[in-house]
Design a protein around this motif. Structure first.
Motif, PDB file in Angstrom:
ATOM      1  N   GLU A  83      95.597 -61.485  10.384  1.00 12.77           N
ATOM      2  CA  GLU A  83      95.560 -60.520   9.314  1.00 12.77           C
ATOM      3  C   GLU A  83      94.592 -59.335   9.672  1.00 12.77           C
ATOM      4  O   GLU A  83      94.655 -58.451   9.003  1.00 12.77           O
ATOM      5  CB  GLU A  83      95.379 -61.013   8.075  1.00 12.77           C
ATOM      6  N   PHE A  84      93.477 -59.727  10.620  1.00 20.83           N
ATOM      7  CA  PHE A  84      92.434 -58.527  10.560  1.00 20.83           C
ATOM      8  C   PHE A  84      93.006 -57.365  11.290  1.00 20.83           C
ATOM      9  O   PHE A  84      92.671 -56.258  10.656  1.00 20.83           O
ATOM     10  CB  PHE A  84      91.347 -59.341  11.657  1.00 20.83           C
ATOM     11  N   SER A  85      93.974 -57.307  12.207  1.00 24.71           N
ATOM     12  CA  SER A  85      94.015 -55.888  12.785  1.00 24.71           C
ATOM     13  C   SER A  85      94.639 -55.127  11.621  1.00 24.71           C
ATOM     14  O   SER A  85      94.436 -53.860  11.614  1.00 24.71           O
ATOM     15  CB  SER A  85      94.992 -56.198  13.905  1.00 24.71           C
ATOM     16  N   ARG A  86      95.740 -55.603  10.774  1.00 27.82           N
ATOM     17  CA  ARG A  86      96.245 -54.532   9.867  1.00 27.82           C
ATOM     18  C   ARG A  86      95.271 -54.122   8.826  1.00 27.82           C
ATOM     19  O   ARG A  86      95.347 -53.269   8.294  1.00 27.82           O
ATOM     20  CB  ARG A  86      97.328 -55.497   9.459  1.00 27.82           C
ATOM     21  N   TRP A  87      94.450 -55.303   8.481  1.00 31.07           N
ATOM     22  CA  TRP A  87      93.318 -54.941   7.392  1.00 31.07           C
ATOM     23  C   TRP A  87      92.457 -53.921   7.796  1.00 31.07           C
ATOM     24  O   TRP A  87      92.063 -52.909   7.189  1.00 31.07           O
ATOM     25  CB  TRP A  87      92.838 -56.076   6.989  1.00 31.07           C
ATOM     26  N   PHE A  88      92.187 -54.012   9.316  1.00 35.64           N
ATOM     27  CA  PHE A  88      91.262 -53.014   9.576  1.00 35.64           C
ATOM     28  C   PHE A  88      91.683 -51.650   9.909  1.00 35.64           C
ATOM     29  O   PHE A  88      90.978 -50.445   9.487  1.00 35.64           O
ATOM     30  CB  PHE A  88      90.713 -53.533  11.229  1.00 35.64           C
ATOM     31  N   GLU A  89      93.055 -51.492  10.298  1.00 35.54           N
ATOM     32  CA  GLU A  89      93.739 -50.338  10.413  1.00 35.54           C
ATOM     33  C   GLU A  89      93.620 -49.603   8.894  1.00 35.54           C
ATOM     34  O   GLU A  89      93.432 -48.122   8.705  1.00 35.54           O
ATOM     35  CB  GLU A  89      95.181 -50.426  10.891  1.00 35.54           C
ATOM     36  N   LYS A  90      94.137 -50.386   7.880  1.00 36.32           N
ATOM     37  CA  LYS A  90      93.920 -49.982   6.506  1.00 36.32           C
ATOM     38  C   LYS A  90      92.644 -49.467   6.096  1.00 36.32           C
ATOM     39  O   LYS A  90      92.621 -48.205   5.472  1.00 36.32           O
ATOM     40  CB  LYS A  90      94.648 -50.909   5.412  1.00 36.32           C
ATOM     41  N   GLN A  91      91.580 -50.165   6.253  1.00 39.40           N
ATOM     42  CA  GLN A  91      90.389 -49.884   5.853  1.00 39.40           C
ATOM     43  C   GLN A  91      89.857 -48.364   6.505  1.00 39.40           C
ATOM     44  O   GLN A  91      88.960 -47.427   5.905  1.00 39.40           O
ATOM     45  CB  GLN A  91      89.312 -50.943   6.409  1.00 39.40           C
ATOM     46  N   ILE A  92      90.176 -48.393   7.987  1.00 41.56           N
ATOM     47  CA  ILE A  92      89.517 -47.172   8.658  1.00 41.56           C
ATOM     48  C   ILE A  92      90.493 -45.789   8.193  1.00 41.56           C
ATOM     49  O   ILE A  92      89.859 -44.682   8.125  1.00 41.56           O
ATOM     50  CB  ILE A  92      89.656 -47.232  10.071  1.00 41.56           C
ATOM     51  N   LYS A  93      91.772 -46.034   7.874  1.00 39.64           N
ATOM     52  CA  LYS A  93      92.579 -44.919   7.675  1.00 39.64           C
ATOM     53  C   LYS A  93      91.982 -44.325   6.238  1.00 39.64           C
ATOM     54  O   LYS A  93      91.982 -43.232   6.054  1.00 39.64           O
ATOM     55  CB  LYS A  93      93.896 -45.275   7.698  1.00 39.64           C
ATOM     56  N   GLU A  94      91.787 -45.142   5.387  1.00 40.53           N
ATOM     57  CA  GLU A  94      91.196 -44.795   4.087  1.00 40.53           C
ATOM     58  C   GLU A  94      90.135 -44.080   4.151  1.00 40.53           C
ATOM     59  O   GLU A  94      89.637 -43.183   3.720  1.00 40.53           O
ATOM     60  CB  GLU A  94      91.273 -46.065   3.096  1.00 40.53           C
TER      61      GLU A  94
END
Length: 255
Positions: A39-50
């Motif tokens: 799950e980390f890569s998708r979670w990380f992408e969401k956090q940085i885009k926000e």
């Protein structure tokens, strides 16, 4: 898998990894490492885009590009030059006399030895890129032998098949030669420093002296220099490695 490897081996995301591990552990303490990896890569992408949307000035282009993941197009090579050192895949050097496929990665408690099988270039947004070496790794748990002078590996003993990648700038080059003592599939590791790689100690020069040195005319003596004696000096060179660790890696891809 390659994307997750790049994320996990980028120092700038370490704090995000620790932050993310809290969430799956709070939801369910079972199989946390497995769920984190998934799950980390998708979670990380969401956090940085926000963060990029709300606080653009605090989000670097490098971090944003990394979070968005590599582009769909991937390039593969059979040879490259990294920091002046030439690497070939094992397949490319099959009919060549030179050996350039040996790879050595220095670990905190153990060194890892392998052969290069593929060179992959991942492209990211904003012109960023990452190079990965895919390797066949030898088993250093049971397929390694060390004595006073040499380290030998059993090239028939393979391991880490689920973790074949290493960042290209993490890899050093090594060579393998037949072990005449152990024989069979054992080969001695030759860990060397390439002739073109040196650490030159930087010395501060007083103002004005540096300009004098740089602007001095070049000259050549008419008579050859003659060395009539050799003086042995007891110099401890161990503290001065013969490679630069403070510069970014340079890559040159070969066809």
């Amino acid at each position: 898998m390659a994307r997750l490897y790049v994320l996990q081996n980028s120092g700038i995301v370490e704090s995000y990894e620790e932050k993310h591990k809290v969430e799956p552990e709070r939801q369910d303490p079972r199989n946390v490492p497995k769920r984190h990896a998934k799950e980390f890569s998708r979670w990380f992408e969401k956090q940085i885009k926000e963060m990029r949307h709300h606080q653009r000035e605090t989000t670097s282009d490098d971090l944003y590009s990394l979070a968005c993941g590599p582009l769909s197009r991937v390039s593969r090579y059979s040879a490259c030059i990294v920091n002046g050192i030439r690497f070939h895949t094992k397949e490319r050097e099959r009919n060549r006399r030179a050996q350039n496929s040996g790879v050595l990665v220095k670990g905190e408690s153990e060194d890892y030895y392998g052969v290069l099988t593929d060179i992959i270039e991942l492209r990211y947004l904003l012109g960023r890129q990452v190079f990965l070496f895919k390797c066949d790794w030898f088993d250093v748990r049971s397929g390694i032998h060390k004595d006073t002078y040499f380290t030998s590996v059993n090239v028939a003993s393979r391991a880490y098949k689920n973790e074949p990648f290493v960042l290209a700038n993490q890899a050093k080059q090594c060579f393998y030669v037949k072990d005449n003592k152990l024989q069979g599939t054992w080969e001695v590791v030759q860990d060397i420093t390439n002739r073109s790689s040196f650490d030159v100690l930087e010395v501060e020069v007083e103002a004005g002296v540096e300009d004098e040195i740089l602007n001095a005319p070049a000259y050549q003596e008419n008579e050859p220099s003659i060395v009539d004696r050799v003086v042995e000096a007891d110099l401890d060179m161990d503290p001065f490695p013969l490679n630069r660790g403070d510069l970014e890696s340079e890559f040159l891809m070969l066809k």
